[in-house]
Design a protein around this motif. Structure first.
Motif, PDB file in Angstrom:
ATOM      1  N   PHE A 240     -16.311-104.701  18.007  1.00 14.28           N
ATOM      2  CA  PHE A 240     -15.267-103.703  18.282  1.00 14.28           C
ATOM      3  C   PHE A 240     -15.819-102.666  19.276  1.00 14.28           C
ATOM      4  CE2 PHE A 240     -12.426-100.249  17.292  1.00 14.28           C
ATOM      5  CZ  PHE A 240     -11.282-100.855  16.827  1.00 14.28           C
ATOM      6  N   ASP A 241     -17.044-102.220  19.007  1.00 14.23           N
ATOM      7  CA  ASP A 241     -17.714-101.214  19.827  1.00 14.23           C
ATOM      8  C   ASP A 241     -17.874-101.722  21.267  1.00 14.23           C
ATOM      9  OD1 ASP A 241     -19.049 -98.813  20.180  1.00 14.23           O
ATOM     10  OD2 ASP A 241     -21.010 -99.721  19.814  1.00 14.23           O
ATOM     11  N   ARG A 242     -18.297-103.000  21.384  1.00 20.23           N
ATOM     12  CA  ARG A 242     -18.485-103.579  22.720  1.00 20.23           C
ATOM     13  C   ARG A 242     -17.150-103.618  23.473  1.00 20.23           C
ATOM     14  NH1 ARG A 242     -22.575-106.659  20.324  1.00 20.23           N
ATOM     15  NH2 ARG A 242     -21.136-108.196  19.471  1.00 20.23           N
ATOM     16  N   GLU A 243     -16.101-104.033  22.768  1.00 20.06           N
ATOM     17  CA  GLU A 243     -14.791-104.134  23.432  1.00 20.06           C
ATOM     18  C   GLU A 243     -14.235-102.755  23.771  1.00 20.06           C
ATOM     19  OE1 GLU A 243     -12.207-106.918  21.497  1.00 20.06           O
ATOM     20  OE2 GLU A 243     -13.614-108.547  21.922  1.00 20.06           O
ATOM     21  N   LEU A 244     -14.523-101.791  22.927  1.00 18.25           N
ATOM     22  CA  LEU A 244     -14.066-100.425  23.195  1.00 18.25           C
ATOM     23  C   LEU A 244     -14.780 -99.873  24.434  1.00 18.25           C
ATOM     24  CD1 LEU A 244     -12.238 -98.162  22.177  1.00 18.25           C
ATOM     25  CD2 LEU A 244     -14.101 -97.392  20.715  1.00 18.25           C
ATOM     26  N   ASP A 245     -16.081-100.118  24.517  1.00 20.84           N
ATOM     27  CA  ASP A 245     -16.855 -99.663  25.689  1.00 20.84           C
ATOM     28  C   ASP A 245     -16.284-100.264  26.970  1.00 20.84           C
ATOM     29  OD1 ASP A 245     -18.624 -97.972  24.574  1.00 20.84           O
ATOM     30  OD2 ASP A 245     -20.282 -99.417  24.404  1.00 20.84           O
ATOM     31  N   SER A 246     -15.959-101.553  26.888  1.00 16.14           N
ATOM     32  CA  SER A 246     -15.448-102.238  28.064  1.00 16.14           C
ATOM     33  C   SER A 246     -14.066-101.680  28.447  1.00 16.14           C
ATOM     34  CB  SER A 246     -15.432-103.733  27.747  1.00 16.14           C
ATOM     35  OG  SER A 246     -14.548-104.404  28.552  1.00 16.14           O
ATOM     36  N   LEU A 247     -13.263-101.360  27.460  1.00 18.17           N
ATOM     37  CA  LEU A 247     -11.942-100.777  27.724  1.00 18.17           C
ATOM     38  C   LEU A 247     -12.089 -99.388  28.347  1.00 18.17           C
ATOM     39  CD1 LEU A 247      -8.799-100.972  27.316  1.00 18.17           C
ATOM     40  CD2 LEU A 247      -9.151 -99.796  25.144  1.00 18.17           C
ATOM     41  N   ILE A 248     -13.012 -98.608  27.824  1.00 17.75           N
ATOM     42  CA  ILE A 248     -13.235 -97.255  28.367  1.00 17.75           C
ATOM     43  C   ILE A 248     -13.657 -97.357  29.838  1.00 17.75           C
ATOM     44  CG2 ILE A 248     -14.732 -95.204  28.234  1.00 17.75           C
ATOM     45  CD1 ILE A 248     -14.831 -95.716  25.143  1.00 17.75           C
ATOM     46  N   MET A 249     -14.579 -98.288  30.090  1.00 21.20           N
ATOM     47  CA  MET A 249     -15.064 -98.493  31.461  1.00 21.20           C
ATOM     48  C   MET A 249     -13.899 -98.847  32.384  1.00 21.20           C
ATOM     49  SD  MET A 249     -18.068 -98.566  32.895  1.00 21.20           S
ATOM     50  CE  MET A 249     -19.411 -99.357  32.042  1.00 21.20           C
ATOM     51  N   ALA A 250     -13.029 -99.739  31.922  1.00 19.55           N
ATOM     52  CA  ALA A 250     -11.892-100.155  32.747  1.00 19.55           C
ATOM     53  C   ALA A 250     -10.953 -98.977  33.008  1.00 19.55           C
ATOM     54  CB  ALA A 250     -11.144-101.295  32.048  1.00 19.55           C
ATOM     55  N   LEU A 251     -10.734 -98.154  31.992  1.00 18.05           N
ATOM     56  CA  LEU A 251      -9.841 -97.004  32.162  1.00 18.05           C
ATOM     57  C   LEU A 251     -10.464 -95.953  33.083  1.00 18.05           C
ATOM     58  CD1 LEU A 251      -8.516 -96.679  28.492  1.00 18.05           C
ATOM     59  CD2 LEU A 251      -7.114 -97.120  30.505  1.00 18.05           C
ATOM     60  N   GLU A 252     -11.777 -95.862  33.037  1.00 22.14           N
ATOM     61  CA  GLU A 252     -12.468 -94.891  33.899  1.00 22.14           C
ATOM     62  C   GLU A 252     -12.493 -95.328  35.353  1.00 22.14           C
ATOM     63  OE1 GLU A 252     -15.773 -92.379  31.341  1.00 22.14           O
ATOM     64  OE2 GLU A 252     -16.314 -94.357  32.067  1.00 22.14           O
ATOM     65  N   HIS A 253     -12.447 -96.648  35.563  1.00 23.87           N
ATOM     66  CA  HIS A 253     -12.534 -97.191  36.936  1.00 23.87           C
ATOM     67  C   HIS A 253     -11.338 -98.103  37.187  1.00 23.87           C
ATOM     68  CE1 HIS A 253     -16.683 -96.254  35.634  1.00 23.87           C
ATOM     69  NE2 HIS A 253     -16.722 -95.690  36.828  1.00 23.87           N
ATOM     70  N   LEU A 254     -10.156 -97.497  37.157  1.00 22.07           N
ATOM     71  CA  LEU A 254      -8.922 -98.285  37.242  1.00 22.07           C
ATOM     72  C   LEU A 254      -8.824 -99.111  38.522  1.00 22.07           C
ATOM     73  CD1 LEU A 254      -6.272 -95.819  35.796  1.00 22.07           C
ATOM     74  CD2 LEU A 254      -6.956 -98.012  34.850  1.00 22.07           C
ATOM     75  N   SER A 255      -9.426 -98.601  39.613  1.00 23.22           N
ATOM     76  CA  SER A 255      -9.275 -99.328  40.883  1.00 23.22           C
ATOM     77  C   SER A 255     -10.361-100.387  41.076  1.00 23.22           C
ATOM     78  CB  SER A 255      -9.232 -98.359  42.059  1.00 23.22           C
ATOM     79  OG  SER A 255     -10.328 -97.498  41.959  1.00 23.22           O
ATOM     80  N   SER A 256     -11.311-100.480  40.148  1.00 21.96           N
ATOM     81  CA  SER A 256     -12.335-101.535  40.270  1.00 21.96           C
ATOM     82  C   SER A 256     -11.699-102.889  39.997  1.00 21.96           C
ATOM     83  CB  SER A 256     -13.455-101.327  39.252  1.00 21.96           C
ATOM     84  OG  SER A 256     -14.113-100.137  39.512  1.00 21.96           O
ATOM     85  N   PRO A 257     -12.184-103.938  40.691  1.00 25.03           N
ATOM     86  CA  PRO A 257     -11.601-105.262  40.467  1.00 25.03           C
ATOM     87  C   PRO A 257     -11.719-105.668  38.989  1.00 25.03           C
ATOM     88  CG  PRO A 257     -13.191-105.297  42.282  1.00 25.03           C
ATOM     89  CD  PRO A 257     -13.247-103.937  41.694  1.00 25.03           C
ATOM     90  N   GLY A 258     -10.649-106.183  38.451  1.00 29.96           N
ATOM     91  CA  GLY A 258     -10.670-106.689  37.065  1.00 29.96           C
ATOM     92  C   GLY A 258     -10.312-105.664  36.006  1.00 29.96           C
ATOM     93  N   SER A 259     -10.266-104.360  36.408  1.00 29.51           N
ATOM     94  CA  SER A 259     -10.021-103.335  35.378  1.00 29.51           C
ATOM     95  C   SER A 259      -8.650-103.481  34.726  1.00 29.51           C
ATOM     96  CB  SER A 259     -10.129-101.932  35.975  1.00 29.51           C
ATOM     97  OG  SER A 259     -11.468-101.607  36.180  1.00 29.51           O
ATOM     98  N   LEU A 260      -7.620-103.624  35.563  1.00 25.79           N
ATOM     99  CA  LEU A 260      -6.267-103.709  34.993  1.00 25.79           C
ATOM    100  C   LEU A 260      -6.117-104.973  34.153  1.00 25.79           C
ATOM    101  CD1 LEU A 260      -4.060-102.369  37.921  1.00 25.79           C
ATOM    102  CD2 LEU A 260      -4.915-101.160  35.917  1.00 25.79           C
ATOM    103  N   ALA A 261      -6.729-106.060  34.637  1.00 27.25           N
ATOM    104  CA  ALA A 261      -6.663-107.318  33.863  1.00 27.25           C
ATOM    105  C   ALA A 261      -7.364-107.139  32.530  1.00 27.25           C
ATOM    106  CB  ALA A 261      -7.313-108.442  34.658  1.00 27.25           C
ATOM    107  N   ASN A 262      -8.469-106.429  32.549  1.00 28.21           N
ATOM    108  CA  ASN A 262      -9.221-106.171  31.314  1.00 28.21           C
ATOM    109  C   ASN A 262      -8.348-105.411  30.292  1.00 28.21           C
ATOM    110  OD1 ASN A 262     -11.051-105.354  29.407  1.00 28.21           O
ATOM    111  ND2 ASN A 262     -12.679-104.866  30.855  1.00 28.21           N
ATOM    112  N   ILE A 263      -7.692-104.360  30.764  1.00 23.54           N
ATOM    113  CA  ILE A 263      -6.838-103.553  29.864  1.00 23.54           C
ATOM    114  C   ILE A 263      -5.685-104.417  29.347  1.00 23.54           C
ATOM    115  CG2 ILE A 263      -5.335-101.524  29.713  1.00 23.54           C
ATOM    116  CD1 ILE A 263      -7.076-100.381  32.094  1.00 23.54           C
ATOM    117  N   SER A 264      -5.086-105.149  30.266  1.00 24.14           N
ATOM    118  CA  SER A 264      -3.964-106.003  29.883  1.00 24.14           C
ATOM    119  C   SER A 264      -4.399-107.040  28.843  1.00 24.14           C
ATOM    120  CB  SER A 264      -3.419-106.675  31.138  1.00 24.14           C
ATOM    121  OG  SER A 264      -2.465-107.612  30.795  1.00 24.14           O
TER     122      SER A 264
END
Ligand SMILES: NC(=O)C1=CN([C@@H]2O[C@H](COP(=O)(O)OP(=O)(O)OC[C@H]3O[C@@H](n4cnc5c(N)ncnc54)[C@H](O)[C@@H]3O)[C@@H](O)[C@H]2O)C=CC1
Ligand SMILES: O=C(O)C(=O)Cc1ccc(O)cc1
Length: 357
Positions: A240-264
């Motif tokens: 859960f912690d790993r997935e939360l970290d990855s979600l936070i990273m994606a939200l922090e870097h919305l324009s990075s490739p893969g971020s929106l797909a990650n959140i979705s």
């Protein structure tokens, strides 16, 4: 067929609920507790007669906190030499390990766990219908006498529960995911509200209520449950912690490739997970369609609605109420079989009810 007496030790939520349900069916029930007031209250509610050593029980159901369970089971096995003894503690392997440490013969013991409860403990919260259609897990081992299994099977059946036979390890692994981690997540989320402004919390809708209901649970009981099952809970929380970290990273870097797909993907995976949660009688929620009725916030409205639904010949499969303290209306979500939706919606509209969607 069991005709003998059942002794319940622990007159709290579980003990009182079991006592109420068995007594209602006419079975002789005796109840004991190391708190005289808890015992007196359960007796007053009709959960059984006060146990003073007057009978030899055929079945003893230990309903005390997890940390006390093994000691109370061991004492019941030694005191009642022909009784079957079961417990209802939320973690199963630990009880067995402690019984082994105490050098107790476990033939007449079978662990069990009704997957039904409430946020509040005590006899005051007891309900005779608590176990109806809920899973009741039995965790026999190689040592368990089949007579013990049939006696506790009888108990689960009398209470209207759905019997599940497992083993202590599988049980503890499963409940870590479906009960213990949800408790942790709910508590962490609700704790975020402590420092928030009242006017922010006042905006809360069903989402916050759904995800924080169990955060109101008894901290003393849950500290024991989480401690006893930490081995199974920790790997899930780490993931859960790993997935939360990855979600936070994606939200922090919305324009990075893969971020929106990650959140979705997180949100879609949630959709897939929720579809696996069984609804009534083990069926899926997705089997039902929803009709949302807007009712006035005044006495008798719900009763009037249910009578009208009944007169349309429609069975309510599931029900949810949505009500904001400041609103003058409530939303009643009625879940019905898909083939009943038009009868229900058209029938209610014709009778003057307001349908939300
Ligand atoms: N609360 C829930 O939703 C669920 C609880 N359980 C399990 O059921 C058990 C009981 O939980 P609740 O009924 O919620 O707790 P509770 O706090 O409502 O009741 C526990 C009762 O046990 C009594 N007690 C404590 N130590 C005792 C002892 N040594 N001898 C005799 N009585 C003693 C207490 O005075 C109290 O009346 C726990 O092991 C819990 O893990 C299982 C399923 C659901
Ligand atoms: O309130 C709920 O949704 C529960 O799931 C209650 C519950 C609490 C503890 C258990 O060991 C089993 C069930």
């Amino acid at each position: 067929m069991n005709t003998g007496a059942t002794l319940i030790i622990g007159a709290g939520l579980l003990g009182t609920s079991i006592g109420l349900a068995l007594s209602k069916k006419g079975h002789p029930v005796f109840i004991d507790d190391n708190s005289a007031s808890a015992k007196a209250l359960a007796v007053d509610y009709g959960a059984g007669q006060s146990f003073t050593g007057q009978i030899e029980p055929e079945l003893v159901v230990v309903c005390v906190p997890p940390d006390q369970t093994a000691a109370v089971v061991a004492s019941a096995l030694s005191r009642f030499q022909s009784a079957v003894v079961t417990d209802v503690a939320s973690v199963k392997s630990k009880v067995l390990a402690e019984l082994s440490q105490l050098g107790v013969s476990k033939a007449r013991f079978v662990g069990s766990h009704p997957m039904a409860g409430r946020e509040r403990g005590g006899a005051i919260s007891g309900r005779s219908d608590l176990f109806i259609s809920r899973p009741w897990v039995l965790t026999p081992t190689d040592e368990t006498d089949p007579r013990a299994v049939s006696k506790v099977t009888w108990l689960a059946q009398q209470l209207g529960a759905a019997l599940v036979i497992s083993n202590p390890e599988n049980h503890d692994r499963a409940v870590a995911l479906v009960s213990h981690v949800p408790q942790v997540v709910s508590s962490l989320l609700a704790a975020r509200l402590i420092e928030s402004a009242d006017e922010d919390v006042a905006l809360a809708g069903g989402g916050l209520r759904d995800t924080t209901r169990i955060a109101a649970s008894d901290p003393e009981l849950w500290l024991q449950i989480l401690s006893q099952n930490s081995r199974e809970i920790v790997p899930i929380l780490k993931e859960f912690d790993r997935e939360l970290d990855s979600l936070i990273m994606a939200l922090e870097h919305l324009s990075s490739p893969g971020s929106l797909a990650n959140i979705s993907n997180v949100l879609r995976a949630g959709n897939l997970g929720v579809e696996k949660i069984p609804g009534k009688h083990g069926t899926k929620h997705t089997q039902y369609d929803r009709v949302v009725v807007i009712i006035e916030d005044k006495p008798g409205e719900l009763g009037r609605l249910f009578v009208e639904v009944g007169s349309l010949g429609v069975n309510i499969e599931e029900l949810q109420l949505e009500h904001s303290p400041s609103a003058q209306v409530g939303l009643v979500e009625l879940y019905v079989m898909p083939q009943s939706v038009s009868t229900l919606a058209e029938g209610l509209l014709a009778r003057g009810w307001r349908i939300a969607e």
